[in-house]
Write an enzyme that holds these catalytic residues in place. Structure first.
Site, PDB file in Angstrom:
ATOM      1  N   TYR A  99       0.763  60.793  61.269  1.00  0.00           N
ATOM      2  CA  TYR A  99       2.300  60.124  61.496  1.00  0.00           C
ATOM      3  C   TYR A  99       2.814  60.742  62.559  1.00  0.00           C
ATOM      4  O   TYR A  99       3.796  59.924  63.005  1.00  0.00           O
ATOM      5  CB  TYR A  99       2.612  60.638  59.587  1.00  0.00           C
ATOM      6  N   LYS A 107       5.184  58.358  65.501  1.00  0.00           N
ATOM      7  CA  LYS A 107       6.315  58.958  65.863  1.00  0.00           C
ATOM      8  C   LYS A 107       6.956  59.640  67.102  1.00  0.00           C
ATOM      9  O   LYS A 107       7.677  59.407  67.899  1.00  0.00           O
ATOM     10  CB  LYS A 107       7.381  60.546  64.630  1.00  0.00           C
TER      11      LYS A 107
END
Length: 244
Positions: free
Chosen positions: A150, A154
Site C-alpha cells: 500500500y 501511494k
C-alpha cells in the site's frame, strides 16, 4: 490559485463511506451546489440520497476500469472539483506468497486509478479552471511494513500528483495532495491502528486547503508530525522550480 466550495459542482469517488462520505457532507455543508457520488455499488448511497435529496447524484464508477472512468467523465461534464478518494489498503508486507497479486491490485486502484481520473477529467477541469484533489497518505512518504505494498502504491500516486500539479497547474487547475495519518475507517481498523483521527479532520481540511491554494494537506495530528519534518524538503525540492 485557490478554490472555494460554495456554488461548485463536485465529484467524489468512493463517496459512500469513510473519508469519501465525510468529504461529501463537508462540501454540501460549505455550500456546494451538487455532488456526484461516484461508487461501484449504486445501492450504497441511499443514506446520502435521503439526507441531501437532489443535491447529490449517484453515478457508477470503478477507478480500476478505464472505460468506467471515461464514461463517468462523459456524464459529469459540469464538475468544478474532482476528489479522487477511492482506494484500497490491504495489510500486506513486502515478503509474502501473493505479493505480486496484492501489489498489482493496489497499483490498479491507488495509482492507475489516479491516472484514469486525471486523464478523463483533464479537459473539463482545464475548461472550468477547477480543482483536482488526490487522497494520498503519510504512507506515501514512509513505508509502513505492515502496509508495505500500500505504501509503495501511494508513493507512486504522490509522485504522479506532483506531475499533475506541474501539468494541470500550468493550465489553471488547482491540485491538492492530501496526506492523512490513521483515520477512523475500515482500512485503519484492519491495519490495527488505534486512536485514529475522525474523518472530518480530512474533509474539513480539504475545504480549508483548497481555499488557501495549498498543494499539501496534512490534516490530522500524526500527519502534522510528518509535515513538520517534511516541510524543508517540500519547500526546497518538491515545490522548487528546477527549470532554470
Amino acid at each position: 490559485m485557490s478554490t472555494t466550495i460554495e456554488n461548485k459542482v463536485a465529484l467524489v469517488t468512493g463517496a459512500n463511506r469513510g473519508i469519501g462520505k465525510a468529504i461529501v457532507e463537508s462540501f454540501l455543508n460549505h455550500g456546494a451546489k451538487k455532488v456526484y457520488l461516484a461508487v461501484r455499488d449504486t445501492n450504497s448511497t441511499k443514506e446520502l440520497e435521503e439526507k441531501y435529496g437532489d443535491k447529490v447524484v449517484t453515478v457508477k464508477a470503478d477507478v480500476s476500469n478505464t472505460k468506467s472512468i471515461q464514461d463517468l467523465a462523459a456524464q459529469a461534464t459540469d464538475v468544478d472539483i474532482v476528489v479522487n478518494n477511492a482506494g484500497i489498503g490491504t495489510p500486506y508486507a513486502t515478503i509474502g506468497e501473493d505479493f505480486e497479486k496484492d501489489f498489482t491490485n493496489q497499483l490498479q486502484v491507488n495509482t492507475f486509478g489516479l491516472l484514469r481520473i486525471a486523464n478523463a477529467f483533464a479537459k473539463t477541469l482545464v475548461d472550468k479552471k477547477g480543482a483536482l484533489v488526490q487522497l494520498n497518505s503519510i504512507a506515501s512518504l514512509k513505508n509502513f511494513p505492515q502496509l508495505s505494498t500500500y505504501s509503495a502504491s501511494k508513493a507512486a500516486s504522490y509522485s504522479l500528483t506532483q506531475g499533475l500539479r506541474a501539468d494541470l497547474g500550468a493550465k489553471g487547475v488547482q491540485v491538492l495532495s492530501v496526506h492523512p495519518g490513521p483515520v477512523d475507517t475500515d482500512m485503519s481498523a484492519a491495519a490495527g491502528f488505534e486512536g485514529a483521527a475522525p474523518t472530518s479532520d480530512v474533509s474539513e481540511g480539504i475545504v480549508t486547503a483548497l481555499a488557501a491554494g495549498d498543494f499539501h494537506l496534512f490534516p490530522d495530528d500524526m500527519a502534522k508530525q510528518f509535515e513538520g519534518a517534511y516541510q524543508s524538503f517540500s519547500d526546497n525540492i518538491v515545490l522548487a522550480d528546477f527549470s532554470e
